[in-house]
Design a protein around this motif. Sequence first.
Motif, short mmCIF file in Angstrom:
data_model
loop_
_atom_site.label_atom_id
_atom_site.label_comp_id
_atom_site.label_asym_id
_atom_site.label_seq_id
_atom_site.Cartn_x
_atom_site.Cartn_y
_atom_site.Cartn_z
N THR A 170 76.36 58.86 -25.92
CA THR A 170 76.28 59.00 -27.04
C THR A 170 74.66 58.85 -27.44
N SER A 171 74.25 59.17 -28.51
CA SER A 171 72.88 59.14 -28.90
C SER A 171 72.16 57.85 -28.54
N GLY A 172 70.99 57.86 -27.96
CA GLY A 172 70.40 56.36 -27.76
C GLY A 172 70.67 55.83 -26.26
N ASP A 173 71.50 56.47 -25.57
CA ASP A 173 71.92 56.18 -24.26
C ASP A 173 70.72 56.60 -23.31
N GLN A 174 70.43 56.02 -22.27
CA GLN A 174 69.48 56.38 -21.23
C GLN A 174 70.43 56.43 -19.94
N VAL A 175 69.91 57.65 -19.42
CA VAL A 175 70.66 58.23 -18.19
C VAL A 175 70.09 58.44 -17.01
N LEU A 176 70.47 58.54 -15.93
CA LEU A 176 69.94 59.19 -14.84
C LEU A 176 70.80 60.43 -14.48
N LEU A 177 70.08 61.62 -14.53
CA LEU A 177 70.61 62.76 -14.26
C LEU A 177 70.42 63.39 -12.98
N GLU A 233 68.13 46.77 -15.65
CA GLU A 233 68.31 46.42 -14.40
C GLU A 233 68.49 47.35 -13.45
N LEU A 234 69.53 48.23 -13.85
CA LEU A 234 69.94 49.34 -12.95
C LEU A 234 68.71 50.49 -12.90
N THR A 235 68.08 50.55 -13.79
CA THR A 235 66.76 51.39 -13.75
C THR A 235 65.71 50.68 -12.72
N ALA A 236 65.67 49.62 -12.93
CA ALA A 236 64.63 48.88 -11.95
C ALA A 236 65.17 48.82 -10.44
N LEU A 237 66.29 48.52 -10.26
CA LEU A 237 66.78 48.75 -9.05
C LEU A 237 66.75 50.12 -8.58
N TYR A 238 67.01 51.17 -9.28
CA TYR A 238 66.93 52.50 -8.93
C TYR A 238 65.28 52.78 -8.31
N ASP A 239 64.40 52.27 -9.29
CA ASP A 239 63.06 52.51 -8.79
C ASP A 239 62.71 51.52 -7.66
N ALA A 240 63.28 50.74 -7.30
CA ALA A 240 62.74 49.90 -6.07
C ALA A 240 62.61 50.78 -4.80
N PRO A 241 61.64 50.00 -4.07
CA PRO A 241 61.29 50.97 -2.86
C PRO A 241 62.67 51.07 -2.00
N VAL A 242 62.51 52.50 -1.22
CA VAL A 242 63.55 52.92 -0.37
C VAL A 242 62.91 53.76 0.76
N THR A 281 78.61 58.22 -5.13
CA THR A 281 78.42 57.34 -4.16
C THR A 281 76.91 57.21 -3.54
N VAL A 282 76.02 58.12 -3.63
CA VAL A 282 74.67 58.03 -3.38
C VAL A 282 73.92 57.21 -4.46
N LEU A 283 74.25 57.09 -5.46
CA LEU A 283 73.74 56.02 -6.51
C LEU A 283 73.95 54.74 -6.28
N VAL A 284 75.28 54.58 -5.89
CA VAL A 284 75.85 53.22 -5.68
C VAL A 284 75.07 52.52 -4.40
N PRO A 295 65.73 58.25 6.29
CA PRO A 295 65.58 59.69 6.45
C PRO A 295 65.65 60.63 5.29
N ALA A 296 66.46 60.34 4.43
CA ALA A 296 66.79 61.31 3.31
C ALA A 296 66.28 61.00 2.01
N LEU A 297 65.97 59.73 1.74
CA LEU A 297 65.51 59.03 0.66
C LEU A 297 64.18 58.26 0.60
N ARG A 298 62.99 58.75 0.09
CA ARG A 298 61.89 57.64 0.11
C ARG A 298 61.12 57.82 -0.99
N TRP A 299 60.72 56.50 -1.50
CA TRP A 299 59.83 56.55 -2.58
C TRP A 299 59.36 54.97 -2.57
N GLY A 300 58.23 54.72 -3.09
CA GLY A 300 57.74 53.30 -3.25
C GLY A 300 57.23 52.48 -1.92
N VAL A 301 57.30 53.09 -0.72
CA VAL A 301 56.70 52.54 0.37
C VAL A 301 55.74 53.53 1.21
#
Length: 335
Positions: free
Chosen positions: A252-259, A317-326, A156-159, A329-335
Amino acid sequence: MKKLINDPQNVVAESVEGFVAAHADLVIASDNPEELFVSRAGGAVQGKVGLVSGGGSGHEPLHAGFVGVGMLDAAVPGPVFTSPTPDPILAATKAADGGAGVLHIVKNYTGDVLNFETAAELADAEGINVRAVVTDDDVAVQDSLYTAGRRGVAGTVLVEKIAGAAAERGDDLDTVAEIATRVNAGARSMGVALTACTVPHAGKPSFDLGEDEIEIGIGIHGEPGRRRIPLAGADEITDLLLGPIVEDLAVTSGDQVLLFVNGMGGTPSSELYIVYRHARAQLEAKGVTVARSLVGNYITSLEMQGASITVLRLDDELTALYDAPVHTPALRWGV
């Protein structure tokens, strides 16, 4: 029971009061204590899709901790481990509406789903276009006392993060909902409890675990997991969590993931990084690239000792959106 509280009945109200005082530059609380919610300081952003989530308290920083730029516009805290009623959800929806519609992000628990559905119907009657995405990333069980189907947990946090970034860049309601649905579909989670937690008004642990026992597949309210086993080493426990995730997600091999290794509230970060270390090594041994990482206490179960692992399959696209500024109070980067 030893807790830093006053009256157990006032835990949520007093906690929210302190939270908004500490983060007054980012969030405000509703004026009506009978319709309690937290929203962005400055109000709804005109022309932007609003994001609203919520559920029972006791999982902090979820959800109020993720209100701010790049994530949620409002969050509705119910009583501990109990869904908020439709009235505060409706009030939060109105507060988040900037004219482009509102997306409800709802964890798959029966009370949450029903109450958010009712609030959405009431909002629609007032001319607010509402869509809902229900998160159900927990691979531990198909059904429990709380859900019909899989439970919504740390995914849910990632959504909220990725859909929030889509809304922030100006995507319309259908697009934001589609992205939220895609994140949920690509995320799988599983957790373990080393100890039970104590709900303040109950005054005793929510379930019993022997000193040498752990519960594999626990829910964030203490729901039963897949099985109870003797305490084992961190690597063995990590394998028991990661295995079903990898199998169910068909990584599978070759996938990129967020852990994402999440603490349940009572586990020190040093132990979470031990879990992360082995989970990452196991994924990399399968040829999977861990492109992004998140480690910490983001969706908790009061003071429960334990952890969960979430794997999200990424694309560009999902990687770019995850990296976008946030900036919350509990999550902050890019700003």
